[in-house]
Design a protein around this motif. Structure first.
Motif, PDB file in Angstrom:
ATOM      1  N   LEU A 150       0.824  -1.212   0.000  1.00 51.23           N
ATOM      2  CA  LEU A 150       0.000   0.000   0.000  1.00 51.23           C
ATOM      3  C   LEU A 150       0.858   1.263   0.000  1.00 51.23           C
ATOM      4  O   LEU A 150       0.508   2.261  -0.643  1.00 51.23           O
ATOM      5  CB  LEU A 150      -0.936  -0.009   1.212  1.00 51.23           C
ATOM      6  N   ASP A 151       1.964   1.238   0.731  1.00 49.98           N
ATOM      7  CA  ASP A 151       2.879   2.394   0.730  1.00 49.98           C
ATOM      8  C   ASP A 151       3.332   2.721  -0.685  1.00 49.98           C
ATOM      9  O   ASP A 151       3.359   3.877  -1.100  1.00 49.98           O
ATOM     10  CB  ASP A 151       4.097   2.105   1.619  1.00 49.98           C
ATOM     11  N   GLU A 152       3.708   1.672  -1.406  1.00 45.45           N
ATOM     12  CA  GLU A 152       4.227   1.877  -2.759  1.00 45.45           C
ATOM     13  C   GLU A 152       3.138   2.404  -3.703  1.00 45.45           C
ATOM     14  O   GLU A 152       3.372   3.320  -4.495  1.00 45.45           O
ATOM     15  CB  GLU A 152       4.792   0.554  -3.280  1.00 45.45           C
ATOM     16  N   ARG A 153       1.931   1.830  -3.624  1.00 45.05           N
ATOM     17  CA  ARG A 153       0.863   2.221  -4.538  1.00 45.05           C
ATOM     18  C   ARG A 153       0.283   3.586  -4.187  1.00 45.05           C
ATOM     19  O   ARG A 153       0.074   4.434  -5.064  1.00 45.05           O
ATOM     20  CB  ARG A 153      -0.242   1.162  -4.516  1.00 45.05           C
ATOM     21  N   THR A 154       0.001   3.820  -2.913  1.00 45.59           N
ATOM     22  CA  THR A 154      -0.691   5.064  -2.534  1.00 45.59           C
ATOM     23  C   THR A 154       0.210   6.284  -2.597  1.00 45.59           C
ATOM     24  O   THR A 154      -0.287   7.409  -2.655  1.00 45.59           O
ATOM     25  CB  THR A 154      -1.261   4.937  -1.111  1.00 45.59           C
ATOM     26  N   SER A 155       1.529   6.098  -2.578  1.00 46.48           N
ATOM     27  CA  SER A 155       2.425   7.261  -2.686  1.00 46.48           C
ATOM     28  C   SER A 155       2.214   7.987  -4.006  1.00 46.48           C
ATOM     29  O   SER A 155       2.429   9.202  -4.101  1.00 46.48           O
ATOM     30  CB  SER A 155       3.887   6.813  -2.548  1.00 46.48           C
ATOM     31  N   MET A 156       1.764   7.269  -5.036  1.00 43.42           N
ATOM     32  CA  MET A 156       1.491   7.900  -6.322  1.00 43.42           C
ATOM     33  C   MET A 156       0.172   8.669  -6.313  1.00 43.42           C
ATOM     34  O   MET A 156      -0.127   9.429  -7.221  1.00 43.42           O
ATOM     35  CB  MET A 156       1.454   6.832  -7.425  1.00 43.42           C
ATOM     36  N   TRP A 157      -0.644   8.460  -5.264  1.00 37.01           N
ATOM     37  CA  TRP A 157      -1.928   9.152  -5.151  1.00 37.01           C
ATOM     38  C   TRP A 157      -1.879  10.296  -4.151  1.00 37.01           C
ATOM     39  O   TRP A 157      -2.906  10.894  -3.846  1.00 37.01           O
ATOM     40  CB  TRP A 157      -3.016   8.176  -4.694  1.00 37.01           C
ATOM     41  N   GLY A 158      -0.686  10.591  -3.608  1.00 37.20           N
ATOM     42  CA  GLY A 158      -0.592  11.629  -2.589  1.00 37.20           C
ATOM     43  C   GLY A 158      -1.159  11.186  -1.255  1.00 37.20           C
ATOM     44  O   GLY A 158      -1.648  12.005  -0.470  1.00 37.20           O
ATOM     45  N   VAL A 159      -1.105   9.885  -0.973  1.00 37.05           N
ATOM     46  CA  VAL A 159      -1.650   9.320   0.263  1.00 37.05           C
ATOM     47  C   VAL A 159      -0.572   8.471   0.928  1.00 37.05           C
ATOM     48  O   VAL A 159       0.161   7.756   0.253  1.00 37.05           O
ATOM     49  CB  VAL A 159      -2.907   8.463  -0.016  1.00 37.05           C
ATOM     50  N   ARG A 160      -0.455   8.562   2.243  1.00 38.52           N
ATOM     51  CA  ARG A 160       0.485   7.732   3.006  1.00 38.52           C
ATOM     52  C   ARG A 160      -0.297   6.799   3.923  1.00 38.52           C
ATOM     53  O   ARG A 160      -1.169   7.240   4.682  1.00 38.52           O
ATOM     54  CB  ARG A 160       1.412   8.594   3.858  1.00 38.52           C
ATOM     55  N   VAL A 161      -0.011   5.520   3.860  1.00 35.21           N
ATOM     56  CA  VAL A 161      -0.638   4.541   4.748  1.00 35.21           C
ATOM     57  C   VAL A 161       0.225   4.407   5.996  1.00 35.21           C
ATOM     58  O   VAL A 161       1.405   4.081   5.913  1.00 35.21           O
ATOM     59  CB  VAL A 161      -0.795   3.174   4.049  1.00 35.21           C
ATOM     60  N   ASN A 162      -0.366   4.681   7.159  1.00 29.04           N
ATOM     61  CA  ASN A 162       0.387   4.655   8.415  1.00 29.04           C
ATOM     62  C   ASN A 162       0.358   3.286   9.087  1.00 29.04           C
ATOM     63  O   ASN A 162       1.312   2.899   9.756  1.00 29.04           O
ATOM     64  CB  ASN A 162      -0.169   5.693   9.386  1.00 29.04           C
ATOM     65  N   GLN A 163      -0.751   2.562   8.919  1.00 28.83           N
ATOM     66  CA  GLN A 163      -0.861   1.284   9.621  1.00 28.83           C
ATOM     67  C   GLN A 163      -1.954   0.442   8.975  1.00 28.83           C
ATOM     68  O   GLN A 163      -2.960   0.966   8.503  1.00 28.83           O
ATOM     69  CB  GLN A 163      -1.193   1.520  11.102  1.00 28.83           C
ATOM     70  N   VAL A 164      -1.734  -0.866   8.953  1.00 25.08           N
ATOM     71  CA  VAL A 164      -2.741  -1.816   8.465  1.00 25.08           C
ATOM     72  C   VAL A 164      -2.890  -2.896   9.521  1.00 25.08           C
ATOM     73  O   VAL A 164      -1.898  -3.433  10.013  1.00 25.08           O
ATOM     74  CB  VAL A 164      -2.325  -2.446   7.115  1.00 25.08           C
TER      75      VAL A 164
END
Length: 521
Positions: A150-164
């Protein structure tokens, strides 16, 4: 003439209305921790940050309003199939934060739904390569893998995943019954160990009592040749009773026993009005006399209350202005790692890997919130039935800068201090990673070292899979130490999962901490 005056008045009224309404339609107030994406004639022009901004009416249009605070979504259960063709339902919670409002608006139609889609597609791929037994023992490893993708994919959307976090794993009914039967069998096994331990202790006390009686009789028979009376050694209670001058109540919590005492204060076992157990740390009086301490303490309480996850003890309440100041955390029943190592020595490989993964995951959650523990050591790690838990995170910084800590030169515990803590260099999350490597050395029996012995000479005592991680964690240069995510990736998967990550003698220690505690008078 009259018509001209009327027209003039109408013009004045219109102009006045425009002057009055112009600020209302042109000035936009963007709330704190948010931003707004503005388009002009259908094309992106700028991103407005928090505060006052100007928008030209009928030309500019606010395309999107974005909340920049951390958000979370609890996704409903999804069916996944394991390698051995077992269908289970899994739901998860994802904590995320928008870092760039423009990318979040234009790079993806709906980043919340896209996160869900990527998360469950990734989960299906991961679970598809595991059998059921491996899946049930690998929840933390799956969380780490999900977050990495998710970190890798969402970084292209301007979003950071902090925890899953995987919340629940619903097994089919036959498997659930088998799992419950296994849990009952394990519980009965541990109960038998506890009974045997109790009988052994009772036998020891009885034998000591008989020796004491025999010694007393011998003293009476031997005129003038008296021996000192023998006192049977009482079994050390898990929780120490309250002392005479200890408080009996703080805030809404009744105090029942002492859990421990350290350089910062005393920790008590407390009970909420709803009969839930908490650990209440009371700060020493000498710290409260430092003028800036309460301010730092209040700031650190605000910080650590943001920390969550399975591997920390969450702060549930605090009073920085109390006399004395205190804070309450969730009570984690279990001994400290320090007590475990003193009683049983080096940990077996399976237990050591689980400890390393749990502490690394906790440090990741702490560091994401901008907090550095500064005093990670075995006594600040609780060994519980649900895995290792870190306590006292962030509180060392409340001490930093006080007269007491300046007289002691550094904040932390000798033997676990990183080189930069001695030199006064900047303290960063890498400081905790140095202590993390040292904790693993102690847990594996490779430390403390004897005089003249180097760590390299003790590396053969470590499991081969941990040597690289520990060596990198103990680098003198903080920039060369790994991040918690890198440790999790390198150590996953570890040894094949077993029935329980704790061997029976340590499990017994944990169970003793789950026993009811008698209230102090």
């Amino acid at each position: 003439m009259g018509d001209a005056m009327a027209v003039g008045w109408i013009v004045l009224i219109v102009v006045g209305a425009v002057i009055v309404l112009l600020p209302a339609v042109t000035v936009r107030v963007v709330p704190q921790a948010s931003c707004q994406v503005v388009e002009r004639f259908g094309r992106y022009t700028r991103t407005m940050n928090a505060g006052l901004n100007i928008v030209v009416p009928f030309i500019d249009r606010i395309r999107n309003r974005v909340d920049l605070r951390e958000q979370f979504n609890i996704y409903p259960p999804e069916s996944v199939i394991t390698e051995d063709r077992v269908v289970i339902d899994v739901d998860m919670i994802v904590y995320y934060q928008v870092t760039d409002g423009r990318y979040a608006t234009y790079e993806v139609d709906n980043y919340v739904q896209s996160i869900q889609l990527v998360a469950f597609n990734t989960l299906r791929n991961i679970v598809g390569g595991m059998d059921l037994q491996m899946l049930l023992a690998s929840r933390e490893e799956i969380n780490a893998a999900l977050r990495g993708v998710l970190d890798e994919r969402t970084s292209m959307w301007g979003v950071r995943v902090n925890q899953v976090e995987l919340k629940t794993i619903d097994l089919p009914e036959p498997l659930r019954r088998a799992e419950e039967e296994q849990m009952r069998a394990n519980s009965e096994k541990r109960a038998a160990i506890l009974r045997a331990e109790g009988e052994r202790q009772a036998a020891l006390v009885q034998a000591e009592t008989e020796r004491a009686v025999a010694a007393a009789r011998g003293d009476q028979d031997g005129a003038g040749d008296r021996k000192p009376a023998y006192t049977p050694a009482a079994r050390r209670p898990v929780h120490e009773p309250l002392h005479r001058d200890d408080p009996r109540r703080l805030g809404s919590y009744r105090l029942r026993a002492r859990l421990g005492q350290g350089g910062m204060g005393t920790v008590y076992l407390g009970v909420t009005p709803g009969e839930r157990l908490v650990a209440v740390k009371v700060i020493k009086k000498e710290f409260t006399e430092e003028p800036m301490f309460r301010k730092r303490f209040r700031r650190e309480i605000d910080s650590v209350q943001r920390v969550g996850g399975f591997h920390t003890a969450p702060v549930v309440d605090a009073d920085a202005d109390g006399d004395p100041p205190w804070l309450a955390t969730e009570y984690i029943p279990g001994p400290s790692l320090d007590d475990v190592l003193k009683q049983v020595g080096a940990l077996p490989t399976r237990t050591l890997y689980t400890l390393a993964l749990g502490v690394a995951d906790a440090l990741r959650g702490i560091h994401v919130c901008g907090i550095v523990h500064r005093d990670l050591k075995p006594s600040n790690i609780i060994v519980s039935g649900m895995g290792p838990r870190i306590i006292d995170f962030g509180l060392a910084r409340a001490l930093d800068g006080s007269k007491l800590t300046r007289s002691g030169h550094v904040v932390g515990t000798l033997g676990f201090l990183a080189p930069e803590q001695f030199t006064g260099a900047q303290i960063t999350p890498a400081t905790d990673m140095y202590a993390f490597g040292t904790v693993l050395c102690h847990a594996a029996g490779a430390a403390p070292l004897r005089d003249g012995e180097s760590l390299e000479s003790a590396l053969e005592l470590l499991p081969a899979g941990l040597v690289g991680v520990i060596t990198r964690c103990r680098e003198t240069d903080p920039a060369l130490r790994p991040l918690p995510d890198e440790v999790l990736k390198e150590l996953s998967p570890g040894p094949a999962p077993s029935e329980d990550w704790l061997p029976p003698h340590i499990r017994t220690m944990v169970d003793l901490h789950n026993r009811p505690t008698v209230s102090a008078p």
